[in-house]
Write an enzyme that holds these catalytic residues in place. Sequence first.
Site, PDB file in Angstrom:
ATOM      1  N   CYS A 224      24.121 -63.146  -4.735  1.00  0.00           N
ATOM      2  CA  CYS A 224      24.469 -64.407  -4.072  1.00  0.00           C
ATOM      3  C   CYS A 224      23.738 -64.511  -2.737  1.00  0.00           C
ATOM      4  CB  CYS A 224      25.970 -64.507  -3.834  1.00  0.00           C
ATOM      5  SG  CYS A 224      26.377 -65.965  -2.846  1.00  0.00           S
TER       6      CYS A 224
ATOM      7  N   LYS B 240      32.609 -69.332 -12.848  1.00  0.00           N
ATOM      8  CA  LYS B 240      32.029 -69.256 -11.497  1.00  0.00           C
ATOM      9  C   LYS B 240      32.288 -67.872 -10.887  1.00  0.00           C
ATOM     10  CE  LYS B 240      30.806 -70.506  -7.220  1.00  0.00           C
ATOM     11  NZ  LYS B 240      29.389 -70.646  -6.852  1.00  0.00           N
TER      12      LYS B 240
END
Length: 316
Positions: free
Chosen positions: A128, A44
């Site tokens: 992101c 992650k």
Amino acid sequence: MNLNVSLANIKFDHPVFNASGPLCTTKEELLALARSNSSAILSKSCTLEKRDGNPKPRYKEFDLGSINSMGLPNQGYEFYLEELESLQEFQKPLIASVSGMSQSENAHMLRAFDKCNWLDAIELNLSCPNVIGKPQVGYDFQESKERMREARALYRGVLGVKLPPYFDFAHFLEMAEVLNQSGVNFVTCINSPGNGLVIDADSESTLIRPKDGFGGIGGKLIKPFGLSNVRKFRELLNPEIQIIGVGGIASGTDVFEYLLAGADLVQVGTAFMQEGSGIFERLATELQELMKNKNYSEISQFQNQLKTAGPVESGY
Ligand code: DHB
């Protein structure tokens, strides 16, 4: 049948592994990935410090895919440094996704990862869409250039960047120019198209809570854009820059299409979240079956060999 592929000097048993995001945050999730047939382990996206992320609900599925606004929940980079190192015995590539809240956070993490001789690669996340008040770096070409320059100077191993989707040829050209001068080894496209909105008519409410319901879109809905980004970057990037395709992959045929469009490897996000770690075995098997039916014994026989539709006399 030979499904082996390489990313720079790194060898993969087959081209299918996990996308950073789903089910790669905790110790248990990373172990499950290690035991699965995923051809690599990608963690992650991490930040300098541990983060709890955005309020829940922050991931939901709908008929055409998924929407998420996780907000970078992660255990902090030192955790991934330790956990990935502990998975070396599984003998598959270990890749860390890095997504600092600032360039100086990235610099700190990249220096630390550079000291890890067991780490195979870093995927620097420039895309992101879910941190409140932080625009997606990949849509700012100058900032992207700067981030890549610094990352390349600090991390000497195999380095890639995860990009947001682009929708205009002028933007592909501009980003390709940055990438071609950056020294990165690979690009991963695409991250979730940011700031979609999914509504539940019954409750007259958004599906997720953060950012008034706006979030990154994954799954079936985004495959045409994943494919277009892979295709366009394959046309524009220096041949030594490799491409990892991601977006809406849920079958061996989807994997095949990405390879045909020019991807070297692929990642699976939403479908991995839905199906769990058995999906890697299924996709590799389905790809193998499809190749057998088409009389291919190697990926190089069709990779990057997409044809444009021929002319027809009638119809649209
Ligand atoms: C998150 C989402 C992304 O698409 C990404 O690239 C990184 C983090 C998130 O919300 O956690």
